[in-house]
Design an enzyme around this catalytic site. Structure first.
Site, PDB file in Angstrom:
ATOM      1  N   ASP A 205      43.435  73.130  53.074  1.00 15.92           N
ATOM      2  CA  ASP A 205      44.171  72.652  51.945  1.00 15.92           C
ATOM      3  C   ASP A 205      43.850  70.960  51.649  1.00 15.92           C
ATOM      4  OD1 ASP A 205      45.955  72.765  49.668  1.00 15.92           O
ATOM      5  OD2 ASP A 205      47.408  72.587  50.453  1.00 15.92           O
ATOM      6  N   GLY A 206      43.880  70.794  50.140  1.00 15.86           N
ATOM      7  CA  GLY A 206      43.569  69.407  49.927  1.00 15.86           C
ATOM      8  C   GLY A 206      42.235  69.144  49.313  1.00 15.86           C
ATOM      9  N   ASN A 207      41.336  70.311  48.982  1.00 14.15           N
ATOM     10  CA  ASN A 207      40.084  69.745  48.497  1.00 14.15           C
ATOM     11  C   ASN A 207      40.192  69.191  47.097  1.00 14.15           C
ATOM     12  OD1 ASN A 207      38.973  71.353  50.722  1.00 14.15           O
ATOM     13  ND2 ASN A 207      38.500  73.217  49.434  1.00 14.15           N
ATOM     14  N   GLY A 208      41.210  69.703  46.366  1.00 11.35           N
ATOM     15  CA  GLY A 208      41.139  69.343  44.770  1.00 11.35           C
ATOM     16  C   GLY A 208      41.506  67.734  44.932  1.00 11.35           C
ATOM     17  N   ARG A 209      42.645  67.356  46.010  1.00  7.59           N
ATOM     18  CA  ARG A 209      43.077  65.983  46.089  1.00  7.59           C
ATOM     19  C   ARG A 209      42.109  65.035  46.612  1.00  7.59           C
ATOM     20  NH1 ARG A 209      48.304  67.719  49.192  1.00  7.59           N
ATOM     21  NH2 ARG A 209      47.108  69.671  49.059  1.00  7.59           N
TER      22      ARG A 209
ATOM     23  N   SER B  18      43.271  83.126  48.815  1.00 11.43           N
ATOM     24  CA  SER B  18      44.168  84.168  48.847  1.00 11.43           C
ATOM     25  C   SER B  18      44.432  84.885  47.713  1.00 11.43           C
ATOM     26  CB  SER B  18      45.547  82.989  48.921  1.00 11.43           C
ATOM     27  OG  SER B  18      46.021  82.780  47.523  1.00 11.43           O
TER      28      SER B  18
ATOM     29  N   GLU C  51      46.818  84.863  45.942  1.00 13.88           N
ATOM     30  CA  GLU C  51      47.516  84.265  44.797  1.00 13.88           C
ATOM     31  C   GLU C  51      46.391  83.320  44.085  1.00 13.88           C
ATOM     32  OE1 GLU C  51      49.255  84.444  47.883  1.00 13.88           O
ATOM     33  OE2 GLU C  51      50.303  86.102  46.891  1.00 13.88           O
ATOM     34  N   ASN C  52      45.429  83.235  44.633  1.00 12.50           N
ATOM     35  CA  ASN C  52      44.297  82.251  44.235  1.00 12.50           C
ATOM     36  C   ASN C  52      43.766  82.747  42.643  1.00 12.50           C
ATOM     37  OD1 ASN C  52      42.935  80.858  47.367  1.00 12.50           O
ATOM     38  ND2 ASN C  52      44.566  79.995  45.882  1.00 12.50           N
TER      39      ASN C  52
ATOM     40  N   LEU D 147      53.661  78.180  55.036  1.00 12.97           N
ATOM     41  CA  LEU D 147      52.616  79.185  55.423  1.00 12.97           C
ATOM     42  C   LEU D 147      51.815  80.006  54.280  1.00 12.97           C
ATOM     43  CD1 LEU D 147      54.331  80.807  58.600  1.00 12.97           C
ATOM     44  CD2 LEU D 147      52.718  78.773  58.525  1.00 12.97           C
ATOM     45  N   SER D 148      52.561  79.786  53.064  1.00  9.01           N
ATOM     46  CA  SER D 148      51.823  80.449  51.944  1.00  9.01           C
ATOM     47  C   SER D 148      51.182  81.668  52.129  1.00  9.01           C
ATOM     48  CB  SER D 148      50.643  79.364  51.527  1.00  9.01           C
ATOM     49  OG  SER D 148      51.348  78.230  51.062  1.00  9.01           O
TER      50      SER D 148
HETATM   51  C1  FPP Z   1      42.541  74.368  49.077  1.00  3.03           C
HETATM   52  O1  FPP Z   1      42.423  73.098  48.283  1.00  3.03           O
HETATM   53  C2  FPP Z   1      41.568  75.286  49.261  1.00  3.03           C
HETATM   54  C3  FPP Z   1      41.039  76.320  48.790  1.00  3.03           C
HETATM   55  C4  FPP Z   1      41.983  76.955  47.776  1.00  3.03           C
HETATM   56  C5  FPP Z   1      39.830  76.988  49.152  1.00  3.03           C
HETATM   57  C6  FPP Z   1      39.448  76.673  50.387  1.00  3.03           C
HETATM   58  C7  FPP Z   1      37.709  76.932  50.048  1.00  3.03           C
HETATM   59  C8  FPP Z   1      36.888  76.415  50.928  1.00  3.03           C
HETATM   60  C9  FPP Z   1      37.035  75.317  52.111  1.00  3.03           C
HETATM   61  C10 FPP Z   1      35.456  76.831  50.528  1.00  3.03           C
HETATM   62  C11 FPP Z   1      34.935  78.052  50.877  1.00  3.03           C
HETATM   63  C12 FPP Z   1      35.424  78.822  52.204  1.00  3.03           C
HETATM   64  C13 FPP Z   1      34.436  79.214  52.982  1.00  3.03           C
HETATM   65  C14 FPP Z   1      34.827  80.014  54.157  1.00  3.03           C
HETATM   66  C15 FPP Z   1      32.737  79.168  52.819  1.00  3.03           C
HETATM   67  P1  FPP Z   1      43.005  73.122  46.879  1.00  3.03           P
HETATM   68  O2  FPP Z   1      42.315  73.279  46.020  1.00  3.03           O
HETATM   69  O3  FPP Z   1      44.392  73.785  46.733  1.00  3.03           O
HETATM   70  O4  FPP Z   1      43.466  71.698  47.118  1.00  3.03           O
HETATM   71  P2  FPP Z   1      44.725  70.919  46.236  1.00  3.03           P
HETATM   72  O5  FPP Z   1      45.896  71.271  46.784  1.00  3.03           O
HETATM   73  O6  FPP Z   1      44.346  69.386  46.635  1.00  3.03           O
HETATM   74  O7  FPP Z   1      44.363  70.866  44.818  1.00  3.03           O
END
Ligand code: FPP
Length: 229
Positions: free
Chosen positions: A17-21, A62, A64-65, A184-185
């Site tokens: 989690d946390g890619n967006g941030r 997920s 839900e995504n 745990l989402s």
């Molecule tokens: C959550 O960050 C991350 C995801 C919803 C996707 C995870 C996917 C990857 C790391 C890339 C692809 C994976 C593989 C196995 C190649 P978020 O976008 O919810 O972050 P935020 O809560 O900060 O917005």
């Protein structure tokens, strides 16, 4: 047991989690965060093998995504496809068996075809298993497992467990979630019953092998009692 596996963990799962941030902090589009997230996946999968883990399960998409904006869903699927294409040779050479959990056959036909090919090419690998959760929800997994158990006329805990998507993986030892959220989402709800839970504020793209090592050190210090004394 190998020297590397002294921490005692066999199976670790991660809610990435946390890619967006991570992207927002850098004034970048969200997709840049996901791209950096894929690079983190690469480094952590390599480290998992080096640290002697038998299995690592990653929550990539997920059920839900799908509610995210169409553009972000398509970015994530594109990254997933590119990841499989670019990294499959390294998996084959490194002894990594790929496994997908969740309702992945419902994904787009080109993704399904890529996955089937990657599964076939890595099926015989023994060093470590990388299980990627795609279109995964634990409640859905449990409903599917309970239905299969009922159809076989045995609704015991053992029978349900034997029909989970993770049935061929070692028991889950440690569940990590990055970025400071403490929930745990809908991920591995059954498997988490006796797992050690580890939450860190580190955002997923910043999660490095040293952070995995810290989580495993934490695990090694815990005395797990499975409800006994
Ligand atoms: C959550 O960050 C991350 C995801 C919803 C996707 C995870 C996917 C990857 C790391 C890339 C692809 C994976 C593989 C196995 C190649 P978020 O976008 O919810 O972050 P935020 O809560 O900060 O917005």
């Amino acid at each position: 047991m190998s020297e590397e596996a002294r921490h005692g963990a066999r199976h670790v799962a991660i809610i990435m989690d946390g890619n967006g941030r991570w992207a927002k902090k850098r004034h970048l589009p969200r997709v840049a965060g996901h791209r950096a997230g894929v690079q983190a996946v690469r480094e952590i999968v390599r480290a998992a093998g080096e640290m002697g883990l038998e299995a690592m399960t990653l929550y990539a998409f997920s059920s839900e995504n799908w509610k995210r904006p169409e553009e972000e869903v398509s970015d994530l699927m594109g990254l997933m496809k590119r990841f499989i294409v670019s990294d499959i040779d390294e998996f084959v050479e490194g002894g990594v068996r790929l496994k997908i959990i969740g309702d992945w056959r419902a994904l787009a036909p080109d993704v399904v075809a890529l996955i089937e090919d990657a599964l076939a090419r890595t099926a015989g690998n023994k060093r470590t298993t990388l299980a990627v959760a795609l279109n995964y929800g634990a409640q859905d997994e449990l409903v599917r497992a309970a239905r299969a158990a009922a159809a076989a006329g045995d609704i015991s805990a053992e029978a349900i467990e034997a029909h989970l998507d993770t049935a061929d993986l070692p028991p889950l030892d440690l569940l990590i979630r990055t970025s400071g959220e403490v929930r745990l989402s809908n991920f591995l709800l059954w498997q988490a019953a006796y797992a050690e839970l580890y939450f860190t504020d580190t955002l997923w793209p910043d999660f490095k092998p040293a952070d995995l090592k810290a989580a495993l050190d934490h695990f090694a210090r815990r005395e797990r009692r499975f409800g006994g004394l």
